[in-house]
Scaffold this motif. Structure first.
Motif, PDB file in Angstrom:
ATOM      1  N   GLN A 121      19.743   2.530   5.484  1.00 10.29           N
ATOM      2  CA  GLN A 121      18.440   2.524   6.659  1.00 10.29           C
ATOM      3  C   GLN A 121      18.710   1.206   7.059  1.00 10.29           C
ATOM      4  OE1 GLN A 121      14.927   4.660   5.186  1.00 10.29           O
ATOM      5  NE2 GLN A 121      15.798   6.619   4.795  1.00 10.29           N
ATOM      6  N   MET A 122      18.423   0.297   6.426  1.00 12.20           N
ATOM      7  CA  MET A 122      18.657  -1.177   7.042  1.00 12.20           C
ATOM      8  C   MET A 122      20.127  -1.546   7.552  1.00 12.20           C
ATOM      9  SD  MET A 122      17.154  -2.881   3.202  1.00 12.20           S
ATOM     10  CE  MET A 122      16.645  -4.218   4.303  1.00 12.20           C
ATOM     11  N   SER A 123      18.965  -1.914   9.269  1.00  8.13           N
ATOM     12  CA  SER A 123      20.410  -2.731   9.207  1.00  8.13           C
ATOM     13  C   SER A 123      20.424  -4.416   9.027  1.00  8.13           C
ATOM     14  CB  SER A 123      19.516  -3.381  10.505  1.00  8.13           C
ATOM     15  OG  SER A 123      18.486  -4.540  10.673  1.00  8.13           O
ATOM     16  N   VAL A 124      21.763  -4.660   9.389  1.00  8.82           N
ATOM     17  CA  VAL A 124      21.942  -5.900   8.814  1.00  8.82           C
ATOM     18  C   VAL A 124      21.150  -6.825   8.347  1.00  8.82           C
ATOM     19  CG1 VAL A 124      23.985  -8.038   8.572  1.00  8.82           C
ATOM     20  CG2 VAL A 124      24.752  -5.798   8.519  1.00  8.82           C
ATOM     21  N   ASN A 125      20.786  -7.069   9.702  1.00 10.60           N
ATOM     22  CA  ASN A 125      19.410  -8.041   9.705  1.00 10.60           C
ATOM     23  C   ASN A 125      18.083  -8.206   8.681  1.00 10.60           C
ATOM     24  OD1 ASN A 125      21.467  -9.628  11.912  1.00 10.60           O
ATOM     25  ND2 ASN A 125      20.229  -8.584  13.499  1.00 10.60           N
ATOM     26  N   ASP A 126      18.566  -6.717   9.108  1.00  9.56           N
ATOM     27  CA  ASP A 126      16.771  -6.427   8.444  1.00  9.56           C
ATOM     28  C   ASP A 126      17.168  -6.455   6.957  1.00  9.56           C
ATOM     29  OD1 ASP A 126      15.450  -5.901   9.848  1.00  9.56           O
ATOM     30  OD2 ASP A 126      16.130  -3.371  10.125  1.00  9.56           O
ATOM     31  N   LEU A 127      18.292  -6.563   6.361  1.00 10.77           N
ATOM     32  CA  LEU A 127      18.867  -6.781   4.745  1.00 10.77           C
ATOM     33  C   LEU A 127      18.824  -8.430   4.398  1.00 10.77           C
ATOM     34  CD1 LEU A 127      19.767  -5.644   2.380  1.00 10.77           C
ATOM     35  CD2 LEU A 127      21.616  -5.373   3.096  1.00 10.77           C
ATOM     36  N   TYR A 128      19.529  -8.711   5.576  1.00  6.13           N
ATOM     37  CA  TYR A 128      19.884 -10.397   5.567  1.00  6.13           C
ATOM     38  C   TYR A 128      18.375 -10.828   5.644  1.00  6.13           C
ATOM     39  CZ  TYR A 128      20.040 -15.357   6.874  1.00  6.13           C
ATOM     40  OH  TYR A 128      20.362 -16.479   6.662  1.00  6.13           O
ATOM     41  N   ASN A 129      16.573 -10.732   6.647  1.00  8.01           N
ATOM     42  CA  ASN A 129      16.216 -11.212   6.299  1.00  8.01           C
ATOM     43  C   ASN A 129      15.143 -10.756   4.951  1.00  8.01           C
ATOM     44  OD1 ASN A 129      15.522 -12.171   8.577  1.00  8.01           O
ATOM     45  ND2 ASN A 129      15.571 -10.602   9.907  1.00  8.01           N
ATOM     46  N   THR A 130      15.522  -9.593   3.892  1.00  6.11           N
ATOM     47  CA  THR A 130      14.851  -8.983   3.089  1.00  6.11           C
ATOM     48  C   THR A 130      15.436 -10.520   2.139  1.00  6.11           C
ATOM     49  OG1 THR A 130      14.632  -7.126   3.903  1.00  6.11           O
ATOM     50  CG2 THR A 130      14.533  -7.459   1.337  1.00  6.11           C
ATOM     51  N   ILE A 131      16.755 -10.251   1.991  1.00  5.83           N
ATOM     52  CA  ILE A 131      17.174 -11.532   0.992  1.00  5.83           C
ATOM     53  C   ILE A 131      16.718 -12.362   1.037  1.00  5.83           C
ATOM     54  CG2 ILE A 131      19.395 -11.994   0.089  1.00  5.83           C
ATOM     55  CD1 ILE A 131      20.450 -10.018   1.465  1.00  5.83           C
ATOM     56  N   MET A 132      16.516 -12.859   2.014  1.00  8.06           N
ATOM     57  CA  MET A 132      16.117 -14.267   2.377  1.00  8.06           C
ATOM     58  C   MET A 132      14.980 -14.764   2.310  1.00  8.06           C
ATOM     59  SD  MET A 132      18.882 -16.826   2.912  1.00  8.06           S
ATOM     60  CE  MET A 132      17.015 -18.007   4.150  1.00  8.06           C
ATOM     61  N   GLN A 133      14.174 -13.449   2.447  1.00  5.02           N
ATOM     62  CA  GLN A 133      12.334 -13.681   1.773  1.00  5.02           C
ATOM     63  C   GLN A 133      12.175 -13.470  -0.224  1.00  5.02           C
ATOM     64  OE1 GLN A 133      10.358 -10.404   2.816  1.00  5.02           O
ATOM     65  NE2 GLN A 133       8.649 -10.080   1.611  1.00  5.02           N
ATOM     66  N   TYR A 134      13.222 -13.117  -0.721  1.00  2.00           N
ATOM     67  CA  TYR A 134      12.968 -12.965  -2.268  1.00  2.00           C
ATOM     68  C   TYR A 134      13.783 -13.385  -2.562  1.00  2.00           C
ATOM     69  CZ  TYR A 134      10.048  -8.496  -1.550  1.00  2.00           C
ATOM     70  OH  TYR A 134       8.983  -7.790  -0.808  1.00  2.00           O
ATOM     71  N   ILE A 135      14.959 -14.388  -2.610  1.00  6.01           N
ATOM     72  CA  ILE A 135      15.847 -15.126  -3.136  1.00  6.01           C
ATOM     73  C   ILE A 135      15.862 -16.886  -2.876  1.00  6.01           C
ATOM     74  CG2 ILE A 135      16.991 -13.436  -3.641  1.00  6.01           C
ATOM     75  CD1 ILE A 135      19.647 -14.919  -2.915  1.00  6.01           C
ATOM     76  N   SER A 136      15.239 -16.503  -1.697  1.00 14.28           N
ATOM     77  CA  SER A 136      14.936 -18.001  -0.816  1.00 14.28           C
ATOM     78  C   SER A 136      13.449 -18.958  -2.164  1.00 14.28           C
ATOM     79  CB  SER A 136      14.117 -18.720   0.359  1.00 14.28           C
ATOM     80  OG  SER A 136      15.479 -18.217   0.957  1.00 14.28           O
ATOM     81  N   PHE A 137      14.066 -20.416  -1.668  1.00 14.46           N
ATOM     82  CA  PHE A 137      12.873 -21.082  -3.098  1.00 14.46           C
ATOM     83  C   PHE A 137      13.128 -22.494  -2.810  1.00 14.46           C
ATOM     84  CE2 PHE A 137      16.438 -22.477  -5.110  1.00 14.46           C
ATOM     85  CZ  PHE A 137      16.479 -23.712  -5.378  1.00 14.46           C
ATOM     86  N   ASN A 138      11.704 -22.576  -2.467  1.00 15.86           N
ATOM     87  CA  ASN A 138      11.490 -24.084  -2.720  1.00 15.86           C
ATOM     88  C   ASN A 138      10.597 -24.525  -4.142  1.00 15.86           C
ATOM     89  OD1 ASN A 138       9.542 -26.696  -2.680  1.00 15.86           O
ATOM     90  ND2 ASN A 138      10.187 -26.783  -0.548  1.00 15.86           N
ATOM     91  N   ASP A 139      11.147 -25.217  -5.281  1.00 19.86           N
ATOM     92  CA  ASP A 139      10.389 -25.473  -6.661  1.00 19.86           C
ATOM     93  C   ASP A 139       9.553 -26.171  -6.780  1.00 19.86           C
ATOM     94  OD1 ASP A 139      11.337 -24.004  -8.343  1.00 19.86           O
ATOM     95  OD2 ASP A 139      12.429 -25.044  -9.379  1.00 19.86           O
ATOM     96  N   TYR A 140       8.982 -27.036  -5.577  1.00 19.43           N
ATOM     97  CA  TYR A 140       8.056 -28.398  -5.206  1.00 19.43           C
ATOM     98  C   TYR A 140       6.680 -27.311  -4.751  1.00 19.43           C
ATOM     99  CZ  TYR A 140      10.413 -32.362  -6.149  1.00 19.43           C
ATOM    100  OH  TYR A 140      11.204 -33.686  -6.606  1.00 19.43           O
ATOM    101  N   ASP A 141       6.511 -26.537  -3.869  1.00 20.16           N
ATOM    102  CA  ASP A 141       5.971 -25.393  -3.559  1.00 20.16           C
ATOM    103  C   ASP A 141       5.020 -24.884  -4.834  1.00 20.16           C
ATOM    104  OD1 ASP A 141       5.671 -26.293  -0.864  1.00 20.16           O
ATOM    105  OD2 ASP A 141       7.147 -24.601  -0.317  1.00 20.16           O
ATOM    106  N   TRP A 142       6.610 -24.061  -5.828  1.00 23.18           N
ATOM    107  CA  TRP A 142       6.564 -23.160  -7.106  1.00 23.18           C
ATOM    108  C   TRP A 142       5.309 -24.421  -8.238  1.00 23.18           C
ATOM    109  CZ3 TRP A 142       8.395 -23.734 -12.144  1.00 23.18           C
ATOM    110  CH2 TRP A 142       7.799 -22.627 -12.893  1.00 23.18           C
ATOM    111  N   GLN A 143       5.653 -25.176  -8.137  1.00 18.55           N
ATOM    112  CA  GLN A 143       5.345 -26.239  -9.394  1.00 18.55           C
ATOM    113  C   GLN A 143       3.925 -26.599  -8.550  1.00 18.55           C
ATOM    114  OE1 GLN A 143       5.461 -27.371 -12.009  1.00 18.55           O
ATOM    115  NE2 GLN A 143       5.354 -29.199 -12.299  1.00 18.55           N
ATOM    116  N   ARG A 144       3.390 -26.869  -7.363  1.00 20.04           N
ATOM    117  CA  ARG A 144       2.113 -27.099  -7.147  1.00 20.04           C
ATOM    118  C   ARG A 144       0.949 -26.039  -7.365  1.00 20.04           C
ATOM    119  NH1 ARG A 144       4.721 -29.276  -3.109  1.00 20.04           N
ATOM    120  NH2 ARG A 144       4.995 -31.245  -2.220  1.00 20.04           N
ATOM    121  N   ASP A 145       1.463 -24.719  -7.759  1.00 21.99           N
ATOM    122  CA  ASP A 145       0.412 -23.645  -8.222  1.00 21.99           C
ATOM    123  C   ASP A 145       0.906 -24.056  -9.557  1.00 21.99           C
ATOM    124  OD1 ASP A 145      -0.850 -21.014  -8.105  1.00 21.99           O
ATOM    125  OD2 ASP A 145       0.613 -20.057  -8.577  1.00 21.99           O
ATOM    126  N   LYS A 146       2.087 -24.247  -9.643  1.00 16.86           N
ATOM    127  CA  LYS A 146       1.701 -23.802 -11.812  1.00 16.86           C
ATOM    128  C   LYS A 146       1.376 -24.952 -12.696  1.00 16.86           C
ATOM    129  CE  LYS A 146       4.124 -19.843 -11.426  1.00 16.86           C
ATOM    130  NZ  LYS A 146       2.942 -18.779 -11.989  1.00 16.86           N
TER     131      LYS A 146
END
Length: 391
Positions: free
Chosen positions: A184-209
Protein backbone atom coordinates in the motif's frame (compact mmCIF):
# COMPACT_ATOMS: atom_id res chain seq x y z
CA UNK A 1 26.20 -24.52 0.54
CA UNK A 2 28.55 -27.38 1.40
CA UNK A 3 27.99 -29.33 4.60
CA UNK A 4 31.47 -28.44 5.93
CA UNK A 5 30.89 -24.74 5.39
CA UNK A 6 27.53 -24.96 7.15
CA UNK A 7 29.16 -26.81 10.04
CA UNK A 8 31.95 -24.21 10.25
CA UNK A 9 29.41 -21.38 10.23
CA UNK A 10 27.47 -23.04 13.06
CA UNK A 11 30.63 -23.43 15.17
CA UNK A 12 31.76 -19.84 14.55
CA UNK A 13 28.27 -18.53 15.23
CA UNK A 14 28.38 -20.26 18.61
CA UNK A 15 31.79 -18.78 19.45
CA UNK A 16 30.79 -15.28 18.36
CA UNK A 17 27.50 -15.59 20.25
CA UNK A 18 29.45 -16.22 23.46
CA UNK A 19 31.60 -13.19 22.71
CA UNK A 20 28.44 -11.17 22.04
CA UNK A 21 27.00 -12.18 25.43
CA UNK A 22 30.05 -12.14 27.71
CA UNK A 23 31.96 -9.16 26.34
CA UNK A 24 29.28 -6.95 27.96
CA UNK A 25 29.81 -4.50 25.12
CA UNK A 26 27.28 -5.59 22.50
CA UNK A 27 23.58 -5.50 23.31
CA UNK A 28 20.44 -6.26 21.37
CA UNK A 29 16.96 -4.74 21.79
CA UNK A 30 14.03 -6.18 19.88
CA UNK A 31 11.62 -3.44 21.06
CA UNK A 32 8.81 -6.01 21.08
CA UNK A 33 9.31 -6.83 17.39
CA UNK A 34 9.83 -10.29 15.92
CA UNK A 35 10.64 -11.09 12.28
CA UNK A 36 7.97 -13.37 10.75
CA UNK A 37 8.79 -16.78 9.34
CA UNK A 38 9.99 -16.95 5.78
CA UNK A 39 12.09 -14.44 3.83
CA UNK A 40 12.56 -11.05 5.47
CA UNK A 41 14.46 -8.01 4.18
CA UNK A 42 16.67 -6.57 6.93
CA UNK A 43 17.71 -2.95 6.35
CA UNK A 44 20.10 -1.25 8.76
CA UNK A 45 22.64 1.50 9.15
CA UNK A 46 26.26 0.32 9.15
CA UNK A 47 28.91 1.17 11.76
CA UNK A 48 31.23 -1.80 12.32
CA UNK A 49 32.85 -4.37 10.03
CA UNK A 50 31.12 -7.30 11.77
CA UNK A 51 27.61 -5.79 11.82
CA UNK A 52 26.35 -8.47 9.43
CA UNK A 53 27.76 -11.28 11.58
CA UNK A 54 26.16 -9.85 14.72
CA UNK A 55 22.81 -9.44 12.97
CA UNK A 56 22.97 -13.12 12.05
CA UNK A 57 23.73 -14.05 15.64
CA UNK A 58 20.48 -12.55 16.93
CA UNK A 59 18.49 -14.19 14.13
CA UNK A 60 18.15 -17.95 13.94
CA UNK A 61 18.00 -17.87 10.15
CA UNK A 62 20.22 -17.63 7.12
CA UNK A 63 20.57 -14.08 5.83
CA UNK A 64 22.16 -13.32 2.47
CA UNK A 65 23.99 -9.98 2.69
CA UNK A 66 24.98 -7.67 -0.13
CA UNK A 67 28.73 -6.94 0.10
CA UNK A 68 30.73 -4.42 -1.89
CA UNK A 69 33.36 -5.98 -4.12
CA UNK A 70 36.07 -4.06 -2.25
CA UNK A 71 35.36 -6.25 0.79
CA UNK A 72 36.98 -9.11 -1.06
CA UNK A 73 40.26 -7.20 -1.32
CA UNK A 74 41.05 -7.64 2.39
CA UNK A 75 41.81 -11.24 3.40
CA UNK A 76 40.03 -10.94 6.76
CA UNK A 77 36.85 -9.46 5.29
CA UNK A 78 37.00 -11.99 2.45
CA UNK A 79 37.19 -14.77 5.06
CA UNK A 80 34.21 -13.33 6.92
CA UNK A 81 32.19 -12.92 3.73
CA UNK A 82 32.83 -16.50 2.60
CA UNK A 83 32.91 -18.33 5.92
CA UNK A 84 30.81 -16.47 8.49
CA UNK A 85 28.12 -14.94 6.33
CA UNK A 86 26.31 -15.66 3.08
CA UNK A 87 27.10 -12.82 0.69
CA UNK A 88 26.48 -11.68 -2.85
CA UNK A 89 28.98 -9.30 -4.42
CA UNK A 90 27.98 -5.85 -5.67
CA UNK A 91 30.49 -4.20 -7.98
CA UNK A 92 31.19 -0.52 -8.62
CA UNK A 93 29.71 -0.72 -12.08
CA UNK A 94 26.15 0.62 -12.25
CA UNK A 95 25.54 -1.63 -15.24
CA UNK A 96 26.35 -4.80 -13.30
CA UNK A 97 23.08 -5.97 -11.74
CA UNK A 98 23.93 -9.65 -11.43
CA UNK A 99 23.73 -9.39 -7.64
CA UNK A 100 20.02 -8.50 -7.96
CA UNK A 101 19.36 -11.82 -9.69
CA UNK A 102 21.09 -13.58 -6.78
CA UNK A 103 18.89 -11.74 -4.28
CA UNK A 104 15.70 -12.81 -6.01
CA UNK A 105 17.07 -16.35 -6.19
CA UNK A 106 17.72 -16.24 -2.44
CA UNK A 107 14.13 -15.13 -1.88
CA UNK A 108 12.87 -18.08 -3.94
CA UNK A 109 14.95 -20.38 -1.73
CA UNK A 110 13.21 -18.98 1.35
CA UNK A 111 16.28 -17.09 2.58
CA UNK A 112 16.26 -13.66 4.19
CA UNK A 113 18.20 -10.74 2.75
CA UNK A 114 20.35 -8.14 4.52
CA UNK A 115 21.28 -4.80 2.96
CA UNK A 116 23.12 -1.78 4.36
CA UNK A 117 21.68 1.00 2.14
CA UNK A 118 24.47 3.46 2.96
CA UNK A 119 26.81 1.23 0.96
CA UNK A 120 29.62 1.65 3.49
CA UNK A 121 30.61 2.90 6.93
CA UNK A 122 30.52 6.66 7.49
CA UNK A 123 33.83 8.40 8.16
CA UNK A 124 32.26 10.35 10.99
CA UNK A 125 29.39 9.58 13.34
CA UNK A 126 26.35 10.11 11.13
CA UNK A 127 24.54 8.46 8.24
CA UNK A 128 25.81 8.48 4.69
CA UNK A 129 23.39 9.52 1.91
CA UNK A 130 20.93 6.78 0.96
CA UNK A 131 19.56 6.48 -2.57
CA UNK A 132 15.84 6.03 -3.18
CA UNK A 133 16.63 2.92 -5.24
CA UNK A 134 16.64 0.90 -1.99
CA UNK A 135 12.90 1.57 -1.67
CA UNK A 136 12.32 0.51 -5.26
CA UNK A 137 14.21 -2.74 -4.67
CA UNK A 138 12.30 -3.38 -1.42
CA UNK A 139 8.99 -2.98 -3.29
CA UNK A 140 10.09 -5.44 -5.96
CA UNK A 141 11.26 -8.04 -3.43
CA UNK A 142 7.78 -7.92 -1.89
CA UNK A 143 8.71 -9.48 1.46
CA UNK A 144 8.38 -8.16 5.04
CA UNK A 145 10.94 -5.51 5.99
CA UNK A 146 12.66 -5.22 9.36
CA UNK A 147 14.26 -1.82 9.87
CA UNK A 148 17.22 -2.00 12.25
CA UNK A 149 19.61 0.46 13.84
CA UNK A 150 23.08 0.41 15.38
CA UNK A 151 24.19 3.00 17.93
CA UNK A 152 27.59 3.47 19.56
CA UNK A 153 29.59 1.56 16.98
CA UNK A 154 31.08 4.67 15.41
CA UNK A 155 32.85 5.40 18.71
CA UNK A 156 34.36 1.90 18.98
CA UNK A 157 36.47 2.01 15.83
CA UNK A 158 36.40 5.46 14.20
CA UNK A 159 37.44 5.49 10.57
CA UNK A 160 40.01 8.21 11.26
CA UNK A 161 41.69 6.45 14.20
CA UNK A 162 43.99 3.45 14.53
CA UNK A 163 42.91 3.08 18.16
CA UNK A 164 39.77 1.31 19.29
CA UNK A 165 37.70 2.12 22.36
CA UNK A 166 35.65 0.04 24.73
CA UNK A 167 32.07 1.24 24.91
CA UNK A 168 28.57 -0.15 24.51
CA UNK A 169 27.11 -0.87 21.08
CA UNK A 170 23.34 -1.27 20.79
CA UNK A 171 21.76 -3.29 17.96
CA UNK A 172 17.99 -2.93 17.74
CA UNK A 173 14.87 -3.68 15.73
CA UNK A 174 13.07 -0.40 15.03
CA UNK A 175 10.09 -1.13 12.79
CA UNK A 176 8.48 -4.09 11.01
CA UNK A 177 6.67 -3.46 7.73
CA UNK A 178 4.45 -6.37 6.73
CA UNK A 179 3.73 -7.23 3.10
CA UNK A 180 0.20 -5.79 3.10
CA UNK A 181 1.45 -2.45 4.39
CA UNK A 182 4.39 -2.54 1.97
CA UNK A 183 2.10 -3.00 -1.02
CA UNK A 184 0.00 0.00 0.00
CA UNK A 185 3.01 2.32 0.40
CA UNK A 186 4.33 4.46 -2.44
CA UNK A 187 8.05 4.35 -3.18
CA UNK A 188 8.48 7.82 -1.65
CA UNK A 189 6.57 6.88 1.50
CA UNK A 190 8.63 3.72 1.91
CA UNK A 191 11.87 5.64 1.35
CA UNK A 192 10.92 8.24 3.96
CA UNK A 193 10.07 5.49 6.45
CA UNK A 194 13.39 3.75 5.84
CA UNK A 195 15.25 7.02 6.35
CA UNK A 196 13.31 7.76 9.55
CA UNK A 197 14.26 4.51 11.24
CA UNK A 198 17.77 3.71 10.03
CA UNK A 199 19.33 7.19 9.83
CA UNK A 200 21.54 8.10 12.76
CA UNK A 201 23.75 10.71 14.35
CA UNK A 202 25.66 9.00 17.14
CA UNK A 203 26.47 12.31 18.82
CA UNK A 204 22.75 13.02 19.28
CA UNK A 205 22.38 9.52 20.74
CA UNK A 206 25.43 10.04 22.96
CA UNK A 207 24.09 13.34 24.31
CA UNK A 208 21.13 11.37 25.63
CA UNK A 209 23.03 8.30 26.90
CA UNK A 210 26.36 9.93 27.97
CA UNK A 211 28.25 6.62 28.02
CA UNK A 212 31.95 6.77 28.81
CA UNK A 213 34.30 6.06 25.91
CA UNK A 214 37.60 4.54 26.97
CA UNK A 215 40.20 5.16 24.28
CA UNK A 216 43.94 5.55 24.68
CA UNK A 217 45.23 8.61 22.83
CA UNK A 218 41.80 10.18 22.03
CA UNK A 219 43.18 12.72 19.53
CA UNK A 220 45.68 10.46 17.77
CA UNK A 221 45.27 10.37 13.97
CA UNK A 222 42.81 13.28 13.77
CA UNK A 223 45.39 14.85 11.44
CA UNK A 224 44.13 12.35 8.84
CA UNK A 225 40.75 14.11 8.90
CA UNK A 226 41.14 17.79 9.79
CA UNK A 227 43.19 20.79 8.68
CA UNK A 228 40.93 23.71 9.72
CA UNK A 229 40.93 25.20 13.23
CA UNK A 230 37.43 24.83 14.78
CA UNK A 231 37.90 28.13 16.65
CA UNK A 232 39.63 30.70 14.41
CA UNK A 233 38.89 28.79 11.17
CA UNK A 234 42.47 29.12 9.89
CA UNK A 235 43.55 26.50 7.32
CA UNK A 236 46.66 24.38 7.94
CA UNK A 237 47.31 25.88 11.38
CA UNK A 238 46.88 22.78 13.57
CA UNK A 239 49.45 20.67 15.38
CA UNK A 240 48.25 17.24 16.47
CA UNK A 241 49.29 15.20 19.50
CA UNK A 242 47.96 12.01 21.09
CA UNK A 243 45.77 13.79 23.64
CA UNK A 244 45.40 17.33 22.32
CA UNK A 245 45.35 19.62 19.29
CA UNK A 246 46.94 23.07 19.28
CA UNK A 247 46.21 25.86 16.79
CA UNK A 248 49.36 27.79 15.94
CA UNK A 249 47.28 30.77 14.82
CA UNK A 250 44.90 31.41 17.77
CA UNK A 251 46.89 29.35 20.32
CA UNK A 252 43.77 27.51 21.48
CA UNK A 253 44.05 23.92 22.69
CA UNK A 254 41.40 21.31 21.87
CA UNK A 255 40.85 17.78 23.14
CA UNK A 256 38.32 14.96 23.31
CA UNK A 257 36.54 14.34 26.61
CA UNK A 258 35.59 10.98 28.13
CA UNK A 259 32.31 10.98 26.22
CA UNK A 260 33.74 11.54 22.74
CA UNK A 261 32.98 15.26 22.50
CA UNK A 262 35.38 17.98 21.34
CA UNK A 263 36.38 20.56 23.97
CA UNK A 264 37.89 24.01 23.54
CA UNK A 265 35.96 25.30 20.50
CA UNK A 266 32.97 27.64 20.78
CA UNK A 267 29.85 26.01 19.30
CA UNK A 268 31.76 23.03 17.84
CA UNK A 269 31.57 20.09 20.24
CA UNK A 270 31.63 17.08 17.92
CA UNK A 271 33.40 15.89 14.79
CA UNK A 272 30.29 16.06 12.60
CA UNK A 273 29.95 19.80 13.28
CA UNK A 274 33.70 20.27 12.86
CA UNK A 275 33.63 18.46 9.52
CA UNK A 276 30.70 20.58 8.28
CA UNK A 277 32.57 23.74 9.31
CA UNK A 278 35.76 22.53 7.65
CA UNK A 279 33.99 21.80 4.36
CA UNK A 280 32.44 25.30 4.30
CA UNK A 281 35.77 26.97 5.11
CA UNK A 282 37.69 24.97 2.49
CA UNK A 283 35.09 25.74 -0.18
CA UNK A 284 35.52 29.47 0.47
CA UNK A 285 39.30 29.16 0.84
CA UNK A 286 39.61 27.39 -2.52
CA UNK A 287 37.08 29.58 -4.37
CA UNK A 288 39.97 31.66 -5.77
CA UNK A 289 42.37 29.83 -8.12
CA UNK A 290 45.71 29.11 -6.48
CA UNK A 291 48.81 28.15 -8.41
CA UNK A 292 50.56 26.78 -5.36
CA UNK A 293 50.53 23.15 -4.31
CA UNK A 294 47.52 22.45 -2.10
CA UNK A 295 48.49 18.94 -0.93
CA UNK A 296 51.40 16.61 -1.58
CA UNK A 297 52.06 13.05 -0.39
CA UNK A 298 54.82 10.63 -1.33
CA UNK A 299 55.59 6.90 -1.45
CA UNK A 300 51.98 5.77 -1.72
CA UNK A 301 50.85 2.35 -2.85
CA UNK A 302 49.13 3.06 -6.16
CA UNK A 303 46.61 1.10 -8.21
CA UNK A 304 44.41 2.05 -11.14
CA UNK A 305 41.80 0.12 -13.06
CA UNK A 306 39.02 0.87 -15.57
CA UNK A 307 35.52 1.41 -14.18
CA UNK A 308 33.71 -1.91 -13.81
CA UNK A 309 36.89 -3.92 -13.23
CA UNK A 310 38.68 -5.02 -10.06
CA UNK A 311 41.86 -3.64 -8.51
CA UNK A 312 43.03 -7.19 -7.81
CA UNK A 313 43.81 -7.52 -11.51
CA UNK A 314 46.01 -4.39 -11.47
CA UNK A 315 49.74 -4.13 -10.85
CA UNK A 316 50.83 -2.29 -7.71
CA UNK A 317 53.30 0.55 -7.97
CA UNK A 318 54.56 3.43 -5.86
CA UNK A 319 53.52 7.00 -6.58
CA UNK A 320 53.70 10.58 -5.36
CA UNK A 321 50.54 12.67 -5.72
CA UNK A 322 50.12 16.43 -5.77
CA UNK A 323 46.88 18.41 -5.62
CA UNK A 324 46.62 21.66 -7.57
CA UNK A 325 43.60 23.89 -8.06
CA UNK A 326 42.65 22.23 -11.35
CA UNK A 327 44.19 18.74 -11.23
CA UNK A 328 45.86 15.91 -9.36
CA UNK A 329 49.28 14.97 -10.68
CA UNK A 330 50.45 11.38 -10.26
CA UNK A 331 54.14 10.58 -10.54
CA UNK A 332 54.51 6.81 -10.44
CA UNK A 333 57.38 4.43 -11.07
CA UNK A 334 56.16 3.93 -14.61
CA UNK A 335 54.92 7.33 -15.81
CA UNK A 336 53.46 10.69 -14.95
CA UNK A 337 49.74 11.38 -15.40
CA UNK A 338 47.07 13.73 -14.13
CA UNK A 339 43.40 13.70 -13.17
CA UNK A 340 41.52 16.93 -14.00
CA UNK A 341 39.30 17.97 -11.08
CA UNK A 342 36.40 18.45 -13.48
CA UNK A 343 36.62 14.75 -14.45
CA UNK A 344 36.21 13.44 -10.89
CA UNK A 345 32.76 11.94 -10.23
CA UNK A 346 33.42 10.41 -6.80
CA UNK A 347 36.07 10.58 -4.10
CA UNK A 348 36.06 8.86 -0.72
CA UNK A 349 38.10 7.15 1.97
CA UNK A 350 38.12 3.37 1.87
CA UNK A 351 38.94 1.46 5.05
CA UNK A 352 41.13 3.66 7.30
CA UNK A 353 43.65 5.38 5.09
CA UNK A 354 42.96 4.61 1.44
CA UNK A 355 42.01 7.41 -0.93
CA UNK A 356 39.87 6.29 -3.85
CA UNK A 357 39.05 8.55 -6.80
CA UNK A 358 36.64 7.78 -9.65
CA UNK A 359 36.30 9.37 -13.06
CA UNK A 360 33.86 8.20 -15.72
CA UNK A 361 36.50 5.87 -17.11
CA UNK A 362 38.90 4.90 -14.29
CA UNK A 363 39.31 4.25 -10.59
CA UNK A 364 42.45 5.27 -8.71
CA UNK A 365 43.55 4.05 -5.29
CA UNK A 366 46.29 5.48 -3.06
CA UNK A 367 47.26 3.95 0.29
CA UNK A 368 49.70 4.75 3.07
CA UNK A 369 49.62 4.57 6.86
CA UNK A 370 50.39 8.29 7.01
CA UNK A 371 48.13 9.47 4.18
CA UNK A 372 45.63 12.13 5.42
CA UNK A 373 43.03 10.61 3.13
CA UNK A 374 40.02 12.53 4.41
CA UNK A 375 41.86 15.86 4.16
CA UNK A 376 42.33 15.02 0.47
CA UNK A 377 38.63 14.18 0.17
CA UNK A 378 37.62 17.49 1.80
CA UNK A 379 39.89 19.52 -0.50
CA UNK A 380 38.75 17.72 -3.67
CA UNK A 381 35.07 18.05 -2.73
CA UNK A 382 35.58 21.77 -2.14
CA UNK A 383 37.16 22.17 -5.58
CA UNK A 384 34.35 20.17 -7.21
CA UNK A 385 31.76 22.26 -5.38
CA UNK A 386 33.31 25.47 -6.66
CA UNK A 387 33.31 24.11 -10.21
CA UNK A 388 29.60 23.28 -9.97
CA UNK A 389 28.83 26.79 -8.65
CA UNK A 390 30.64 28.38 -11.60
CA UNK A 391 28.65 26.24 -14.04
Amino acid sequence: MGIFRRLFQSIMKGILSLHFIFSRRYFFKNNGLKPPKGPVLFLSNHQLNLDAVRLRIVNNRRIVFVAHDEVYRNWFFRFVAHSLADTVCRSNSKNNISYLKELFQAKKQGLSIGIYPEGGIAYFNQSLPIDISIAKLAKKLDIPIMLCNVHGGSFVSPRWSRHKSRNKVIYSYEKLIDVDTLRQMSVNDLYNTIMQYISFNDYDWQRDKMLKIRRKHPCANLEHAFCVCPQCKEVNSLSFYNDKIICNNCNNTFSMDNYGFLTGADGIDDLVKWNNLQQDILTKYLSTPRSKILLHDTNLEYLTTPIGTYFKNSTKSTADITLYYDRIEIMSENNTSSIPIQDIVNVYVEFKNTLQIHTNSNRYRFTSNDLPAYVWVAHINALISNLSIKK
